[in-house]
Design a protein around this motif. Sequence first.
Motif, PDB file in Angstrom:
ATOM      1  N   GLN A 141       0.828  -1.203   0.000  1.00 10.68           N
ATOM      2  CA  GLN A 141       0.000   0.000   0.000  1.00 10.68           C
ATOM      3  C   GLN A 141       0.864   1.256   0.000  1.00 10.68           C
ATOM      4  OE1 GLN A 141      -1.438  -1.749   3.500  1.00 10.68           O
ATOM      5  NE2 GLN A 141      -1.632   0.170   4.610  1.00 10.68           N
ATOM      6  N   ALA A 142       2.064   1.160   0.544  1.00 14.89           N
ATOM      7  CA  ALA A 142       2.984   2.298   0.468  1.00 14.89           C
ATOM      8  C   ALA A 142       3.387   2.534  -0.987  1.00 14.89           C
ATOM      9  CB  ALA A 142       4.217   2.033   1.338  1.00 14.89           C
ATOM     10  N   LEU A 143       3.697   1.468  -1.679  1.00 15.29           N
ATOM     11  CA  LEU A 143       4.062   1.586  -3.094  1.00 15.29           C
ATOM     12  C   LEU A 143       2.877   2.095  -3.918  1.00 15.29           C
ATOM     13  CD1 LEU A 143       5.833   1.287  -5.523  1.00 15.29           C
ATOM     14  CD2 LEU A 143       5.714  -1.179  -5.294  1.00 15.29           C
ATOM     15  N   GLU A 144       1.697   1.610  -3.613  1.00 12.80           N
ATOM     16  CA  GLU A 144       0.511   2.096  -4.328  1.00 12.80           C
ATOM     17  C   GLU A 144       0.334   3.602  -4.152  1.00 12.80           C
ATOM     18  OE1 GLU A 144      -2.165  -2.029  -4.087  1.00 12.80           O
ATOM     19  OE2 GLU A 144      -2.700  -0.308  -2.851  1.00 12.80           O
ATOM     20  N   GLY A 145       0.658   4.094  -2.954  1.00 15.78           N
ATOM     21  CA  GLY A 145       0.581   5.544  -2.740  1.00 15.78           C
ATOM     22  C   GLY A 145       1.526   6.289  -3.660  1.00 15.78           C
ATOM     23  N   ALA A 146       2.704   5.676  -3.937  1.00 22.31           N
ATOM     24  CA  ALA A 146       3.672   6.321  -4.822  1.00 22.31           C
ATOM     25  C   ALA A 146       3.194   6.320  -6.276  1.00 22.31           C
ATOM     26  CB  ALA A 146       5.028   5.624  -4.715  1.00 22.31           C
ATOM     27  N   LEU A 147       2.506   5.258  -6.680  1.00 23.74           N
ATOM     28  CA  LEU A 147       2.053   5.154  -8.072  1.00 23.74           C
ATOM     29  C   LEU A 147       0.794   5.977  -8.335  1.00 23.74           C
ATOM     30  CD1 LEU A 147       2.638   1.336  -8.687  1.00 23.74           C
ATOM     31  CD2 LEU A 147       4.047   3.279  -9.440  1.00 23.74           C
ATOM     32  N   ASP A 148       0.079   6.290  -7.261  1.00 26.19           N
ATOM     33  CA  ASP A 148      -1.179   7.041  -7.386  1.00 26.19           C
ATOM     34  C   ASP A 148      -0.868   8.534  -7.364  1.00 26.19           C
ATOM     35  OD1 ASP A 148      -3.657   8.237  -7.085  1.00 26.19           O
ATOM     36  OD2 ASP A 148      -3.656   7.876  -4.916  1.00 26.19           O
ATOM     37  N   THR A 149      -0.625   9.113  -8.537  1.00 23.30           N
ATOM     38  CA  THR A 149      -0.282  10.542  -8.561  1.00 23.30           C
ATOM     39  C   THR A 149      -1.527  11.425  -8.538  1.00 23.30           C
ATOM     40  OG1 THR A 149      -0.233  10.655 -10.974  1.00 23.30           O
ATOM     41  CG2 THR A 149       1.812  10.026  -9.866  1.00 23.30           C
ATOM     42  N   SER A 150      -2.719  10.802  -8.526  1.00 23.70           N
ATOM     43  CA  SER A 150      -3.939  11.622  -8.504  1.00 23.70           C
ATOM     44  C   SER A 150      -4.196  12.217  -7.132  1.00 23.70           C
ATOM     45  CB  SER A 150      -5.147  10.793  -8.960  1.00 23.70           C
ATOM     46  OG  SER A 150      -5.603   9.961  -7.916  1.00 23.70           O
ATOM     47  N   HIS A 151      -3.671  11.605  -6.079  1.00 16.51           N
ATOM     48  CA  HIS A 151      -3.990  12.100  -4.734  1.00 16.51           C
ATOM     49  C   HIS A 151      -3.321  13.448  -4.435  1.00 16.51           C
ATOM     50  CE1 HIS A 151      -0.134  10.051  -3.484  1.00 16.51           C
ATOM     51  NE2 HIS A 151      -0.059  11.132  -2.738  1.00 16.51           N
ATOM     52  N   PHE A 152      -2.367  13.855  -5.307  1.00 16.09           N
ATOM     53  CA  PHE A 152      -1.756  15.183  -5.102  1.00 16.09           C
ATOM     54  C   PHE A 152      -2.807  16.291  -5.142  1.00 16.09           C
ATOM     55  CE2 PHE A 152       2.941  15.125  -5.180  1.00 16.09           C
ATOM     56  CZ  PHE A 152       3.143  13.760  -5.261  1.00 16.09           C
ATOM     57  N   SER A 153      -3.914  16.054  -5.848  1.00 14.98           N
ATOM     58  CA  SER A 153      -4.951  17.080  -5.928  1.00 14.98           C
ATOM     59  C   SER A 153      -5.609  17.342  -4.583  1.00 14.98           C
ATOM     60  CB  SER A 153      -6.024  16.674  -6.942  1.00 14.98           C
ATOM     61  OG  SER A 153      -5.460  16.542  -8.235  1.00 14.98           O
ATOM     62  N   ALA A 173       6.038  13.711   2.768  1.00 17.15           N
ATOM     63  CA  ALA A 173       6.324  12.322   3.150  1.00 17.15           C
ATOM     64  C   ALA A 173       5.448  11.909   4.322  1.00 17.15           C
ATOM     65  CB  ALA A 173       7.799  12.177   3.526  1.00 17.15           C
ATOM     66  N   GLU A 174       5.286  12.801   5.271  1.00 15.38           N
ATOM     67  CA  GLU A 174       4.498  12.498   6.468  1.00 15.38           C
ATOM     68  C   GLU A 174       3.011  12.391   6.127  1.00 15.38           C
ATOM     69  OE1 GLU A 174       6.955  14.592   6.165  1.00 15.38           O
ATOM     70  OE2 GLU A 174       8.373  14.262   7.817  1.00 15.38           O
ATOM     71  N   GLN A 175       2.538  13.233   5.201  1.00 18.47           N
ATOM     72  CA  GLN A 175       1.140  13.130   4.771  1.00 18.47           C
ATOM     73  C   GLN A 175       0.897  11.771   4.102  1.00 18.47           C
ATOM     74  OE1 GLN A 175       1.120  16.626   2.304  1.00 18.47           O
ATOM     75  NE2 GLN A 175       1.245  18.016   4.078  1.00 18.47           N
ATOM     76  N   ASP A 176       1.839  11.370   3.252  1.00 17.18           N
ATOM     77  CA  ASP A 176       1.729  10.054   2.612  1.00 17.18           C
ATOM     78  C   ASP A 176       1.695   8.937   3.654  1.00 17.18           C
ATOM     79  OD1 ASP A 176       1.591  10.784  -0.086  1.00 17.18           O
ATOM     80  OD2 ASP A 176       3.768  10.886  -0.301  1.00 17.18           O
ATOM     81  N   ALA A 177       2.624   9.012   4.608  1.00 16.29           N
ATOM     82  CA  ALA A 177       2.688   7.960   5.635  1.00 16.29           C
ATOM     83  C   ALA A 177       1.384   7.908   6.419  1.00 16.29           C
ATOM     84  CB  ALA A 177       3.863   8.223   6.579  1.00 16.29           C
TER      85      ALA A 177
END
Lengths: 436, 436, 436
Positions: A174-186, A344-348
Amino acid sequence: MLTAPDNDLLTLTGPDQPMGQYFRRYWQPVALSRELPEPDGPPVRVQVMGEKLLAFRDTQGRVGLVEPVCPHRGADLYYGRNEDCGLRCVFHGWKFGVDGKAVDLPNVAPDSNYHKTMAIKAYPTREFGEIVWAYMGPRPDDGRLPEVPMLEFGTLPASRRYVTKKRQECNWAQALEGALDTSHFSFLHMPAPGVPSNENADAPADERRLAWIRRDPMPKFSILDHDVGFVVGGARRADGQDIYWRTAQFALPSHSTTPSTLPGENYFGYTFVPIDDHACWIYTYVWNPERDLTQEEIHQLKSGHGVVAEVDEHFIPLRNLSNGYLLDRQEQKHKTYTGVRGVAEQDAMIQESQGRIADRTREHLTATDAAIVRFRRTLIAGARALAQGIEPQAPWRHQAYRLRSGSWIAAQGRSFEDIMQERFGSVTGHIDQACA
Amino acid sequence: MLTAPDNDLLTLTGPDQPMGQYFRRYWQPVALSRELPEPDGPPVRVQVMGEKLLAFRDTQGRVGLVEPVCPHRGADLYYGRNEDCGLRCVFHGWKFGVDGKAVDLPNVAPDSNYHKTMAIKAYPTREFGEIVWAYMGPRPDDGRLPEVPMLEFGTLPASRRYVTKKRQECNWAQALEGALDTSHFSFLHMPAPGVPSNENADAPADERRLAWIRRDPMPKFSILDHDVGFVVGGARRADGQDIYWRTAQFALPSHSTTPSTLPGENYFGYTFVPIDDHACWIYTYVWNPERDLTQEEIHQLKSGHGVVAEVDEHFIPLRNLSNGYLLDRQEQKHKTYTGVRGVAEQDAMIQESQGRIADRTREHLTATDAAIVRFRRTLIAGARALAQGIEPQAPWRHQAYRLRSGSWIAAQGRSFEDIMQERFGSVTGHIDQACA
Amino acid sequence: MLTAPDNDLLTLTGPDQPMGQYFRRYWQPVALSRELPEPDGPPVRVQVMGEKLLAFRDTQGRVGLVEPVCPHRGADLYYGRNEDCGLRCVFHGWKFGVDGKAVDLPNVAPDSNYHKTMAIKAYPTREFGEIVWAYMGPRPDDGRLPEVPMLEFGTLPASRRYVTKKRQECNWAQALEGALDTSHFSFLHMPAPGVPSNENADAPADERRLAWIRRDPMPKFSILDHDVGFVVGGARRADGQDIYWRTAQFALPSHSTTPSTLPGENYFGYTFVPIDDHACWIYTYVWNPERDLTQEEIHQLKSGHGVVAEVDEHFIPLRNLSNGYLLDRQEQKHKTYTGVRGVAEQDAMIQESQGRIADRTREHLTATDAAIVRFRRTLIAGARALAQGIEPQAPWRHQAYRLRSGSWIAAQGRSFEDIMQERFGSVTGHIDQACA
């Protein structure tokens, strides 16, 4: 959405799991080289894919990675003496080299067979890009091992990169999926609604890019497969008739690079390494192929910047699950989308919030999850094939790992292939050695 | 004494347990209203009967109580933004109203069915008596829900009551049994032997009452059933030929009022709400139907008084299991029966000492345990009946919850019915709305 | 090496395990007498072989050891009042004597049978050598119990001994194996290589002995069985043609004495008592049969010396698993073999490092593990025999526990029997009462 068995298949990397077998066909980061700074220094406990191991740098500078259990009486070799080209148990003095073979058994009779056969489990190691890598899989029939993947940062002079790691309290996938999901930057990394895009000091890019990302929560995704994974591009409306492209790399089994970099800017990437099924190390690297990183950049990275978290001396993020990421609800209301400092912390926070292992049986995916779906299919197919005896080929394509990703602004109507060719000189983002 | 299966039946309130089903026919306290002080404030994690939920007060002041898992990718809505009449996930912006229905799905194509069907689990809530109540059961066929029980403190002006809660590290049922067992006052809350009854500053009543309680460890109990539970009276010898009566209410499924109140004094009551099978919240309320509480009383209650524990900002008792209740063995030898300060804390100590779930298979009950036996039979019968399809009626009798209990001194030889009628104006302790 | 079932058989001492049954034929230390310093003082929680118990000293100074659960409603008697020759539950006043029998049941009707039959589980206790011992097994048919083993330190005036205990976070058996294995002295307790033998202030003996031990990592072992266990001797080359003998006692089921003592020096011994299967108390005693211990010796022992660890007020070693034994890698490199201060702490480190229960299925034993092998065979045979109905005889030989062990220097070629006779006046190390 996955079935429960497929969720297990994707996420579990213990030695007896299909994905554990698949991961063990690839070299894995097991420590930063600087965790073992000197010959004959203190051994370091590491845990990789559920295996509790001990890393030590011997008198000649070689790194051993061994099971830390003395075969005599089961004492922990962590307490051992690292000296004279081997690690010696302090209980009765049994000593082992970096290859795991016994080199001294002081309380064993000279004629004993033990002197020839006694050994502890040891994995081959390499150092590349300031990282100690290990090969924890079976040795192929011809004895030849694959080579460590030639990630671009590792091929550069040390002055052009910054390498670190951070611990995350969730499954690697799921950490890797967060990296591949560039849509969440919005959303996740944006200012609070109503706050202008240029007021968020933590923002990963400049004001225009932020505005484009914010305006379009539903980028259109294209994916191109390549020898060792795939590259994904997300297209959003920019100013006028332009399109703002953000591309990210996925390389088998668990490498990724980030989407924001414009030409000349620093590149960022990470490798996700399971500690066990419920936690992972995220090795994170920043590089610039064209120039040295500046002192100011290094200083900034050491305090946390972009996908590089602010960590303590054990590489634990300062803002983490145990302290609620120091989320400030007033900040969240009036300044940033989350009230948490640091990309990084928001992603975590959001990845750990999915649970130790995300329950993919209850998801409702959308078109913006295209890269996540491709990632899962790729990994599951690889593990399934291996379980049927078909060895993966990617581990043998170490040169194919010289990959870049980043941003590009281009006129409407052009294909993803065109964008990749124009931005990186190749459709897949693969970088010729010469142009590094 | 109960069999092991009956002990499980009585104590376990998870969604799939018979008692869990029974409890879910009743409105349950889930938070103090003041934990959600303002519209669009921070959401609050709550756990009720094993279910992990999120409470939030929306822009219009309504309280939502929802499962905190975003149906898109499973992120925790606790980190979400509470704004514009809904709670928004910070991962990709999915937003839900207090009724659980999706109100915005920014990354979902406009023509998707998701916009109509997407929802998270949400329970109806009400606010009454400064407490947020939720109905976590199935909606009856006609769609009509029962009303929140009209406990007297909730019907009064706020100035006449004090409402709080405290956490206890044991199953709800043994905590409630402690409340119904008024015989233990002869021991647990007394001064140490040899210490005069007027020397214990923590004592719950005046000197005479203490002396009577102390003198008679074996009160005679009478029980009267009523529409929503029962009232129990314990009779002890007072001075001369008088009898000192102490009565306590039990109302389904887990409310109780205390036995000490003489006319004009403040009333005390509690509602025991399972957090999970191993811990509970005890919502505790003090009220005076005839006058405002004084500033001094409020101050005293905030520092712990009688059954109101001294708690921290998270409603955790300051003297608790983790610090051994600050038991002082010298105090125990020379001053109080337990060496622990506070009636509430003494109760918590002994109830938690029975184990996370009291083992009722090894008990040896006596005549003074009459109310405990009646409580168990009542609950077990209710849960068994429901399991056979017979819905309980008490949830629909919300007016029947206006109940009082307390003390009375009367001549020998009179019946419990007489005592109740004389003390409260009704045999059951039910208070007419008019006389509040 | 043991099979997995035999490893369980050896290590597990719960009430339903064969070794648990075997251990319960022997008196077991359950507390230091000074943990219960005064009549009617606070009761003390103890755990022995998985059983959670309560020890208290009554008004007449007798020690009760009881199951701490009140049979009325299951409250914990730990919170009880220790007064007037019994322990009284603070919930409803039930009171029990040191023999477990109810002496007061205030809320039970006078004609109830409870007054005659009510009791809590209680074990017989004795005090010997400043230790409270308990017999936790079945009472033999004739009602006669064995007597407490006459370990020599217990038979001496208090001024000639020092008695303490330390907690260890591992199974009892591997801790005891560490005591029987005198070959590890050649490593674990030595100075770092290159450091002269006279520079280690923590060393257990003088320079010559250290040098002999250091020089010979493979002593030759001899074992002599006796009525209550065996004595083991390890022979190393001393100076010239001399042999340096180090002997250690094992007495059933878990006593041992240490190998270093030369005539006139203090003796050391320990008894290993399972707390549960994953932790143990090591009761440790120092004695000198010929003279009082000096103030300086007592002071030294209180700060940790030899096998006596430096402990806090709860008898937890100050340097322990949770703080990594304060291992100093610089000390380890340049001064001592482990970098950990204290022989007792070095032992604890290596024994705890074997895991909570050492995995004996993966061992590779050598000739120097002879005593360990004999210990395992002896214990396993005893437990197996008992499971077949054959009661052990050693519990009835309490006089046979007057055993000593220590060092001796003798000419080459002499038998172990000769050495024992010369050093201790008997082949087994048994001391005649007269010569104490």
